[in-house]
Design a protein around this motif. Structure first.
Motif, short mmCIF file in Angstrom:
data_model
loop_
_atom_site.label_atom_id
_atom_site.label_comp_id
_atom_site.label_asym_id
_atom_site.label_seq_id
_atom_site.Cartn_x
_atom_site.Cartn_y
_atom_site.Cartn_z
N PRO A 126 34.46 18.73 78.03
CA PRO A 126 35.31 18.48 76.88
C PRO A 126 36.71 19.05 76.99
N ALA A 127 36.86 20.26 77.54
CA ALA A 127 38.19 20.87 77.62
C ALA A 127 39.13 20.02 78.45
N GLU A 128 38.61 19.40 79.52
CA GLU A 128 39.45 18.57 80.36
C GLU A 128 39.72 17.21 79.72
N ALA A 129 38.87 16.83 78.78
CA ALA A 129 39.02 15.52 78.15
C ALA A 129 40.00 15.53 76.99
N ALA A 130 40.46 16.71 76.57
CA ALA A 130 41.35 16.80 75.42
C ALA A 130 42.64 16.05 75.68
N PRO A 131 43.14 15.31 74.68
CA PRO A 131 44.35 14.52 74.88
C PRO A 131 45.58 15.39 75.08
N ALA A 132 46.51 14.90 75.88
CA ALA A 132 47.72 15.67 76.17
C ALA A 132 48.72 15.62 75.03
N GLY A 133 48.56 14.66 74.11
CA GLY A 133 49.55 14.45 73.07
C GLY A 133 49.42 15.37 71.87
N GLY A 134 48.51 16.34 71.89
CA GLY A 134 48.34 17.24 70.77
C GLY A 134 46.91 17.27 70.29
N ARG A 135 46.62 18.21 69.39
CA ARG A 135 45.25 18.39 68.90
C ARG A 135 44.84 17.24 67.99
N GLU A 136 43.62 16.80 68.20
CA GLU A 136 43.00 15.81 67.33
C GLU A 136 41.64 16.34 66.92
N ALA A 137 41.28 16.12 65.68
CA ALA A 137 40.04 16.69 65.17
C ALA A 137 39.21 15.65 64.44
N VAL A 138 37.93 15.94 64.38
CA VAL A 138 36.98 15.17 63.57
C VAL A 138 36.27 16.17 62.67
N VAL A 139 36.08 15.81 61.42
CA VAL A 139 35.34 16.65 60.49
C VAL A 139 33.96 16.04 60.28
N VAL A 140 32.92 16.85 60.46
CA VAL A 140 31.54 16.42 60.23
C VAL A 140 30.99 17.24 59.06
N TRP A 141 30.81 16.59 57.92
CA TRP A 141 30.25 17.29 56.76
C TRP A 141 28.73 17.17 56.84
N GLY A 142 28.06 18.28 57.15
CA GLY A 142 26.61 18.28 57.34
C GLY A 142 26.25 18.40 58.81
N GLY A 143 26.82 19.41 59.49
CA GLY A 143 26.66 19.52 60.94
C GLY A 143 25.29 19.94 61.42
N SER A 144 24.46 20.54 60.56
CA SER A 144 23.14 20.97 61.01
C SER A 144 22.07 19.92 60.79
N THR A 145 22.42 18.79 60.18
CA THR A 145 21.47 17.68 60.05
C THR A 145 21.22 17.06 61.42
N SER A 146 20.21 16.23 61.51
CA SER A 146 19.92 15.57 62.78
C SER A 146 21.11 14.73 63.25
N LEU A 160 43.05 22.94 59.49
CA LEU A 160 43.50 21.74 60.20
C LEU A 160 44.96 21.39 59.89
N ALA A 161 45.68 22.31 59.30
CA ALA A 161 47.09 22.06 59.02
C ALA A 161 47.83 21.78 60.33
N GLY A 162 48.55 20.68 60.38
CA GLY A 162 49.29 20.31 61.58
C GLY A 162 48.48 19.60 62.64
N VAL A 163 47.20 19.39 62.37
CA VAL A 163 46.32 18.72 63.32
C VAL A 163 46.08 17.28 62.86
N THR A 164 46.08 16.34 63.78
CA THR A 164 45.74 14.96 63.45
C THR A 164 44.24 14.84 63.26
N VAL A 165 43.80 14.45 62.06
CA VAL A 165 42.38 14.28 61.78
C VAL A 165 42.03 12.80 61.97
N ALA A 166 41.29 12.52 63.03
CA ALA A 166 41.00 11.14 63.40
C ALA A 166 39.98 10.50 62.48
N GLY A 167 39.18 11.28 61.80
CA GLY A 167 38.20 10.72 60.89
C GLY A 167 37.29 11.78 60.33
#
Length: 397
Positions: A180-200, A252-259
């Protein structure tokens, strides 16, 4: 699928039962609200693009419990008697004529889709000794994983992948075969929010999003924070905290939230609130706004059923109006939809086999074995109805 009249070289006769069909058994749902009954079931040979699996471990899901507990409220197209179940792991005993990825004797996990429209319902159900699976929805199982561990994955990983990667959902870029670290985009941080991360489903969404190079922020009960961090979440917040949405927006201030992905019951509203607070424009919903767990297990109308129905319809209408005003697209996801688009082959053929083999992908949540034998599926469903946290209920066969 056809009922076999003879066995060819790569069929069940080659799997140790010469000259006879395997004797199949299933846990049958004979009618609305009925308890499962174990009795013989037909053995069905595969179509050209299918395999038959001798199941060694099966898992139960909320969809199974909801179907049994609510009668025909969901899956109205299923005939009775029915064989429920979507998650299986075991050994291949027969392969279709067009299948090249698998051979008799291979250890596999598979997402079986007998509960879906247009499928051969009984043969493709999971709660039986021998299930027919589409080869495109199966993956080889490395020796490092037990059948019990593998059985937690199929429906959950398929639903998470559909939500994250389908163009009509979050539309994220696909996972790549590098850390994953090598797969990070060069154009800046992008994030995904998962509400309910301990569910299946949430446990799989965290890993898939990380594998695609996204930073993951999630929610969970405090006692599950370390669990979701091990899966790859960079920040985790208590979903019950009154400041959770504000805290997520701050980190996540200043981070692009992809979804934003809503992975548990009651997660839709806070997920949309997160999208509004972070500027995200896409939300994928895996669960209704209200729980179906409290409905009475009987025929006919009830106050509880009316309350749930009004809550579901009214809640969804209000949510969609709120989203439209804010320019947010929020859609419910159905796990089997990846059968008809590019996400299915990406997940089951290109990503998951290699990721499981080299240990980059974890079977999560942890399995909890309820018992041995098909007669333990009903107790597993009862335990699921009472409530389970950060684990998946599994029956061994």
């Amino acid at each position: 699928m056809t009922q076999p009249t003879s066995h060819h070289a790569n069929g069940p006769a080659a799997a140790g039962e010469p000259g006879s069909r395997p004797r199949n058994q299933a846990a049958w749902l004979d009618g609305p609200f009925a308890a499962l009954t174990v009795r013989p079931a037909p053995y069905t040979a595969p179509d050209p693009d299918e395999i038959v699996i001798r199941n060694r471990a099966i898992a139960v899901n909320p969809l199974d419990e909801i179907k049994q507990a609510t009668g025909n409220l969901m899956y109205r197209w299923l005939p009775y008697p029915s064989v429920l179940g979507e998650d299986v792991a075991g050994e291949v005993v027969e392969v279709g004529s067009a299948v090249t990825r698998f051979s008799v004797g291979d250890r596999v996990l598979a997402y079986v889709v007998g509960m879906e429209k247009g499928r051969n319902h009984q043969p493709e159900g999971g709660f039986q000794l021998y299930s027919v699976a589409r080869a495109m929805l199966a993956a080889p199982l490395p020796e490092s994983l037990s059948f019990e561990q593998a059985a937690v994955l199929p429906l959950a990983v398929s639903t998470a992948a559909s939500a994250l990667f389908q163009s009509d959902q979050l539309g994220l870029r696909h996972p790549v075969p590098v850390p994953p670290a090598e797969a990070a985009p060069a154009g800046g941080r992008e994030a995904v929010v998962v509400w309910g991360g301990s569910t299946s489903v949430g446990s799989n969404a965290i890993q898939l999003a990380r594998a695609a190079g996204y930073e993951v922020v999630t929610t969970a009960s405090p006692h599950n924070h370390d669990v979701v961090r091990r899966l790859g979440a960079s920040h985790v917040f208590d979903y019950a905290s009154p400041t959770a949405v504000r805290d997520i927006a701050a980190v996540l201030a200043g981070v692009t939230v992809a979804g934003v992905f809503a992975a548990g019951t009651g997660s839709a509203e806070p997920a949309v609130a997160v999208a509004i607070a972070t500027g995200a424009t896409r939300v994928s919903l895996a669960s209704p706004s209200v729980s179906l767990g409290g409905l009475p297990q009987r025929r006919g109308p009830s106050r509880a059923l009316l309350r749930v129905g009004v809550g579901m319809i009214g809640g969804n209408v209000a949510l969609q109006v709120r989203c439209r005003r804010r320019g947010i697209r929020a859609r419910f996801v159905w796990g089997s939809s990846l059968m008809t688009n590019e996400v299915g082959p990406m997940l089951w053929q290109r990503f998951l086999p290699a990721a499981l083999a080299d240990g980059r992908y974890l079977a999560a949540p942890a399995p909890h074995v309820v018992g041995l034998g098909l007669d333990q599926v009903q107790p597993a469903l009862a335990a699921l109805r009472r409530g389970v946290s950060a684990r998946k209920l599994v029956v061994t066969l």
